[in-house]
Design an enzyme around this catalytic site. Sequence first.
Site, PDB file in Angstrom:
ATOM      1  N   ASP A  41      45.271  78.898  55.662  1.00 27.07           N
ATOM      2  CA  ASP A  41      46.736  79.036  55.714  1.00 27.07           C
ATOM      3  C   ASP A  41      47.329  79.403  54.355  1.00 27.07           C
ATOM      4  O   ASP A  41      48.372  80.067  54.282  1.00 27.07           O
ATOM      5  CB  ASP A  41      47.412  77.776  56.290  1.00 27.07           C
ATOM      6  CG  ASP A  41      46.963  76.485  55.640  1.00 27.07           C
ATOM      7  OD1 ASP A  41      46.067  76.509  54.777  1.00 27.07           O
ATOM      8  OD2 ASP A  41      47.495  75.418  56.011  1.00 27.07           O
ATOM      9  N   LYS A  86      42.327  66.255  57.455  1.00 34.09           N
ATOM     10  CA  LYS A  86      43.581  66.043  58.193  1.00 34.09           C
ATOM     11  C   LYS A  86      43.412  65.445  59.585  1.00 34.09           C
ATOM     12  O   LYS A  86      44.090  65.854  60.524  1.00 34.09           O
ATOM     13  CB  LYS A  86      44.330  67.386  58.341  1.00 34.09           C
ATOM     14  CG  LYS A  86      44.767  67.972  57.053  1.00 34.09           C
ATOM     15  CD  LYS A  86      45.471  69.290  57.246  1.00 34.09           C
ATOM     16  CE  LYS A  86      44.531  70.412  57.596  1.00 34.09           C
ATOM     17  NZ  LYS A  86      45.068  71.745  57.339  1.00 34.09           N
TER      18      LYS A  86
HETATM   19  C1  BGC Z   1      42.576  71.882  54.170  1.00 39.99           C
HETATM   20  C2  BGC Z   1      42.946  73.229  53.624  1.00 39.99           C
HETATM   21  C3  BGC Z   1      44.347  73.609  54.054  1.00 39.99           C
HETATM   22  C4  BGC Z   1      45.328  72.499  53.705  1.00 39.99           C
HETATM   23  C5  BGC Z   1      46.741  72.801  54.151  1.00 39.99           C
HETATM   24  C6  BGC Z   1      43.640  70.849  53.824  1.00 39.99           C
HETATM   25  O1  BGC Z   1      43.346  69.636  54.442  1.00 39.99           O
HETATM   26  O2  BGC Z   1      41.332  71.467  53.665  1.00 39.99           O
HETATM   27  O3  BGC Z   1      42.033  74.215  54.048  1.00 39.99           O
HETATM   28  O4  BGC Z   1      44.716  74.789  53.409  1.00 39.99           O
HETATM   29  O5  BGC Z   1      44.913  71.287  54.297  1.00 39.99           O
HETATM   30  O6  BGC Z   1      46.809  73.000  55.518  1.00 39.99           O
END
Ligand code: BGC
Length: 550
Positions: free
Chosen positions: A290, A254
């Site tokens: 989360d 992200k």
């Molecule tokens: C992460 C996860 C997270 C999800 C939602 C992903 O990019 O790897 O750990 O739960 O985003 O936030």
Amino acid sequence: MDQELNGAMRSVSINSNGLAATPHLNGHSKDEPDNVRRTAASGGALSASASAAASASVSKATNASTAAAAARAIPAAASSASTATEATSLSGLAGASEAEKKKMVYELCQQLLLTDEQVQELCYRILHEIRRGLAKDTHPKANVKCFVTYVQDLPNGNERGKFLALDLGGTNFRVLLIHLQENNDFQMESRIYAIPQHIMTGSGTQLFDHIAECLSNFMAEHNVYAERLPLGFTFSFPLRQLGLTRGLLETWTKGFNCAGVVNEDVVQLLKDAIARRGDVQIDVCAILNDTTGTLMSCAWKNHNCKIGLIVGTGSNACYVERVEEAELFDVEGNRKPHVLINTEWGAFGDNGALDFVRTEFDQDIDSHSINPGKQTFEKMISGMYMGELVRLVLVKMTHAGILFKGQDSEVLNTRGLFFTKYVSEIEADEPGTFTNCRLVLEELGLTNATDGDCANVRYICECVSKRAAHLVSAGIATLINKMDEPFVTVGVDGSVYRFHPKFHNLMVEKITKLIKPGITFDLMLSEDGSGRGAALVAAVACREDILNSK
Ligand code: BGC
């Protein structure tokens, strides 16, 4: 002064009666892809005849080779250089009738829609990857890691006390103070702090110093500066957990990419940063994802909640698994039957398992991301990419002369400037009306759109969001079928799910078709899973009956 670094962005307090709204800023803004690299996309000019032939030949990609063939038939808009002038000179298509343009848009978009067979095939593949993640011998090479969370007890409503929580994982970072009280009552105060871009991609030390600084400021403002409170840390990235309070970062996702954190114990990095300041004292009782927070938050009120799902900036799910299946969970003397598994399904497809449904637009998103080749499933679903996917389709159609009489704009041609919230806004227009759509197009500098253009833009948004909902549904149905319980509640959070007007219904409809006969389910919107969930995981860990059973 670096206001973002020092300044608290927004403060919110809520209690169990929901006195104040969940702290989302302006719809999706928490999810906007600030971190998508903002380079100007160069448009690709299609000659009128090439375009017509290409639209005609775009059929549903049912395997990797036909997908590749379809991609070849329409040269990727963003990969070949062109200018607005070239695009507008495509008078052949710009002059086509509205009905012809509609047909061309429809045909090009078919590659974005999934047939029932493809969705079913996805379910098989996801299950296969989950099994590979769970099994000791295949885990090292598995894409869907299925990390053990060490959470084995769901809340029973008897959790009490005052907790701090940190929530790191989207564009913003939050600190929360949660007071769990009798009768499922709670009070919560929180503050949002921005994570500036230079910190998101700076050093790990900078990141954790920033977190510690925000925590210290928050504790001072909320009169708990001198207290030593238990803290739950929602860290929403793939974490190889070694216990409830230890976890090594597997990889960033992200838009985050802080140096020196991968393979490090994130809890230790937080404790070190707090120690460097030396002003506040906390007890880190749990680190969690989360999705885990979301599940726990819903399970507090609804004991059937066995899956936690996020469709926000990123996408992921966790679920309750039997310990025999979780081969990597080998805590000595463990007698409890279940453990939560954080699937990290965002990485599904990194080995090519999704190639049979990926499009040229997905490839474009991936190659311009800061983590090419990673998080393939997430890039087809989540809020960080959804707007950009739509933009890429719009650019292609515009430069082909199918939309806006071939007239583009600088904003339209710029990566990251078609926000995911636009998709929800455009789809929220009443059928046949285009009020939001026109406002969005104006923001993009496209002021001459016809009703036909607007209808086409809306159709493109619908295809992109429907595909995302169907991909998520394939994942959820797979988990529901694997758990094989008669009734399952899925706790859901994330701004795409929350704000997209049809996402919930699309999911309910698709999951219903995919699950085994005799199983029922529902989707429950989570109330602040990352915050309250963190407090609950910490609270459950120190609940008396659980401490006594250890
Ligand atoms: C992460 C996860 C997270 C999800 C939602 C992903 O990019 O790897 O750990 O739960 O985003 O936030």
